[in-house]
Design an enzyme around this catalytic site. Structure first.
Site, short mmCIF file in Angstrom:
data_model
loop_
_atom_site.label_atom_id
_atom_site.label_comp_id
_atom_site.label_asym_id
_atom_site.label_seq_id
_atom_site.Cartn_x
_atom_site.Cartn_y
_atom_site.Cartn_z
CG ASP A 31 -2.08 0.72 1.10
OD1 ASP A 31 -3.19 -0.02 1.42
OD2 ASP A 31 -2.12 1.99 0.80
CG ASN A 35 -8.49 7.18 -0.29
OD1 ASN A 35 -8.51 7.93 0.53
ND2 ASN A 35 -9.33 6.65 -1.09
CB SER A 36 -5.36 3.36 3.66
OG SER A 36 -4.07 3.17 3.03
CG ASP A 58 2.90 4.24 -6.63
OD1 ASP A 58 2.00 3.76 -7.42
OD2 ASP A 58 3.08 5.47 -6.82
CG PHE A 80 -8.36 -4.93 -2.65
CD1 PHE A 80 -9.54 -4.95 -2.83
CD2 PHE A 80 -7.87 -5.89 -2.23
CE1 PHE A 80 -10.47 -6.02 -2.35
CE2 PHE A 80 -8.35 -6.98 -1.61
CZ PHE A 80 -9.57 -7.20 -1.71
N GLY A 82 -6.08 1.46 -5.82
CA GLY A 82 -6.72 2.26 -7.03
C GLY A 82 -7.13 3.57 -6.64
CB SER A 124 -16.93 -1.09 -9.96
OG SER A 124 -18.14 -0.30 -9.72
CE1 TYR A 148 -13.31 3.41 -9.13
CE2 TYR A 148 -15.63 3.47 -9.79
CZ TYR A 148 -14.73 2.78 -9.14
OH TYR A 148 -14.82 1.58 -8.09
CE LYS A 152 -12.18 -0.27 -9.88
NZ LYS A 152 -11.26 -0.77 -9.15
CG ASN A 178 -23.72 0.90 -4.09
OD1 ASN A 178 -24.01 0.07 -5.37
ND2 ASN A 178 -23.94 2.11 -3.85
N GLY A 291 -25.07 11.76 -13.68
CA GLY A 291 -24.40 10.44 -13.59
C GLY A 291 -25.03 9.54 -13.01
N1 UFG Z 1 -27.00 9.66 -2.47
C1 UFG Z 1 -27.75 10.63 -1.98
N2 UFG Z 1 -27.12 11.36 -1.11
C2 UFG Z 1 -25.69 11.45 -0.87
C3 UFG Z 1 -24.68 10.35 -1.54
C4 UFG Z 1 -25.66 9.44 -2.23
O1 UFG Z 1 -28.72 10.69 -2.00
O2 UFG Z 1 -24.97 12.33 -0.24
C5 UFG Z 1 -27.83 8.61 -3.14
C6 UFG Z 1 -27.30 8.32 -4.71
O3 UFG Z 1 -28.03 9.25 -5.37
C7 UFG Z 1 -27.69 6.97 -4.96
C8 UFG Z 1 -27.58 6.13 -3.44
O4 UFG Z 1 -27.62 7.35 -2.61
O5 UFG Z 1 -29.03 6.80 -5.53
C9 UFG Z 1 -26.10 5.53 -3.69
O6 UFG Z 1 -25.12 6.55 -3.96
P1 UFG Z 1 -23.48 6.28 -3.68
O7 UFG Z 1 -22.70 7.29 -3.96
O8 UFG Z 1 -23.29 5.82 -2.17
O9 UFG Z 1 -23.21 5.12 -4.46
P2 UFG Z 1 -23.30 4.93 -6.17
O10 UFG Z 1 -24.31 3.65 -6.27
O11 UFG Z 1 -23.55 6.21 -6.64
O12 UFG Z 1 -21.82 4.37 -6.48
C10 UFG Z 1 -21.09 3.09 -5.96
C11 UFG Z 1 -19.76 3.46 -5.75
C12 UFG Z 1 -18.96 3.75 -7.03
C13 UFG Z 1 -19.31 2.48 -8.07
C14 UFG Z 1 -20.68 2.38 -8.11
C15 UFG Z 1 -21.03 1.32 -9.01
O13 UFG Z 1 -19.67 4.61 -4.85
O14 UFG Z 1 -17.63 3.69 -6.70
O15 UFG Z 1 -21.47 2.40 -6.82
O16 UFG Z 1 -22.45 0.73 -9.05
F1 UFG Z 1 -18.75 2.87 -9.33
#
Ligand code: UFG
Length: 335
Positions: A31, A35-36, A58, A80, A82, A124, A148, A152, A178, A291
């Site tokens: 590592d 980020n840790s 690295d 892992f 990244g 992912s 990102y 992947k 998630n 997005g």
């Molecule tokens: N959300 C909120 N408020 C916040 C954060 C998130 O309402 O402050 C909502 C988002 O709109 C979504 C849900 O909560 O509907 C989950 O959001 P996350 O950001 O927790 O997770 P995502 O599904 O957007 O993204 C995750 C990972 C990414 C990965 C993706 C793969 O963080 O790294 O899943 O599906 F690419």
């Protein structure tokens, strides 16, 4: 097996190291603590009461990778390490492509050169893009909305082509849904830098008073309550999925969804957190986040059938374990 774990001090990496040590595997962690924290290594020792090796490396640096393989005999690699912030990947695409894709290339090359035939990659569910749910491993992948996600998908491609050229190589591509939660000891968990992007870390920082309220990104999706639906998976279940994938790994490319197969809305997660921890989470509904897709959940049957693995822990467990870690961390401020 002697397993090289890159990013082993990170959120998912550290939990996987714990499960590997629990199964008596020999582990070398690399590592760079981008980020840790090194304190995670002490926490892993405290939880498992077992030893492992550590090198400050690295993984985007090929010389360091070669030196590592020159001086060790690994049976397998779990990769892992990244960059993982979706939003940051849009503003720093070149760093993301360079770091995430070159590290996969260097590690795969070293595996080929040094005869290491087992490679497990941290992919992912984001590679599915806005497909119809449930997402299945053999679906055609749709473009993701950010660099990102592309790193992947590209890393998956690199590894699949490496297997075609080197048929002894076995690669397992694990598509996480998630990941949330923390180790039940409360000693390791997720520590976001700055303002959390993801839902569960944001909720736990509202619970601890570090943030005033949660912003729910949209309540006009076509879902049960209008908020986004995701397949949350406890990080301990996810870590066990890696052990199962590794222990079943043979030559060829194998792709698995690691998810529960169940969707949970933003508000369902908030309400579960409030109920199990007896803490109110104030929130405002705001506009959709660019997005985001409406619904994402896995068809998790392939991993169950082939790896004999399925999730065991519930949404309530995820909320309870997240809060145990976060509340300890806020008190001690040490990880
Ligand atoms: N959300 C909120 N408020 C916040 C954060 C998130 O309402 O402050 C909502 C988002 O709109 C979504 C849900 O909560 O509907 C989950 O959001 P996350 O950001 O927790 O997770 P995502 O599904 O957007 O993204 C995750 C990972 C990414 C990965 C993706 C793969 O963080 O790294 O899943 O599906 F690419």
């Amino acid at each position: 097996m002697h397993i090289l774990v890159t990013g082993g001090a990170g959120f998912i990496g550290s939990h996987t190291v714990v499960e590997l040590l629990n199964q008596d595997h020999e582990v070398t962690i690399v590592d760079n603590f981008y980020n840790s924290s090194p304190k995670v290594l002490d926490a892993i020792k405290e939880i498992t009461q077992k030893q492992f090796r550590f090198h400050l490396v690295d993984v985007s640096n090929q010389e360091q990778i070669i030196e590592l393989f020159e001086n060790n005999e690994f049976d397998a690699v779990i990769h892992f390490a990244g960059y993982k912030a979706v939003g940051e990947s849009v503003s720093k695409p070149l760093s993301y492509y360079f770091n995430n894709v070159t590290s996969t290339i260097h590690l795969a090359q070293a595996c080929v050169d040094y005869g290491v035939n087992k490679f497990v990659f941290s992919s992912s569910a984001t590679v599915y893009g806005d497909n119809n749910v449930p997402f299945k491993e053999d679906m055609e992948l749709l473009p993701t909305t950010n660099p990102y996600g592309e790193t992947k998908a590209m890393s998956e491609r690199v590894l699949m082509d490496a297997v075609k050229a080197h048929p002894d190589l076995g690669v397992s591509l694990l598509r996480y849904f998630n990941p949330v939660g923390a180790h039940p000891s409360g000693l390791i968990g997720e520590v976001p830098t700055g303002v959390p992007n993801n839902l569960m870390p944001y909720i736990s920082q509202v619970a601890s008073g570090q943030r005033e309220k949660l912003f729910v990104f949209g309540n006009d999706y076509e879902t049960t309550d209008g908020t986004g639906v995701r397949d949350y998976i406890h990080v301990v279940d996810l870590a066990k999925g890696h052990v199962a994938a590794l222990e079943h790994l043979n030559a060829g490319t194998h792709i698995y969804n690691l998810g529960s197969g169940k969707g949970t809305s933003v508000l369902e997660l908030v309400h579960s957190f409030e109920k199990v921890n007896d803490i109110k989470i104030p929130y405002d509904i705001v506009k959709r986040r660019d997005g985001d897709i409406a619904i994402s959940y896995a068809d998790a049957s392939k991993a169950k059938n082939e790896l004999d693995w399925e999730t065991k822990l519930t949404i309530d467990d995820m909320c309870e374990d997240t809060w145990r870690f976060e509340s300890k961390r806020v008190t001690k401020r040490d990880i």
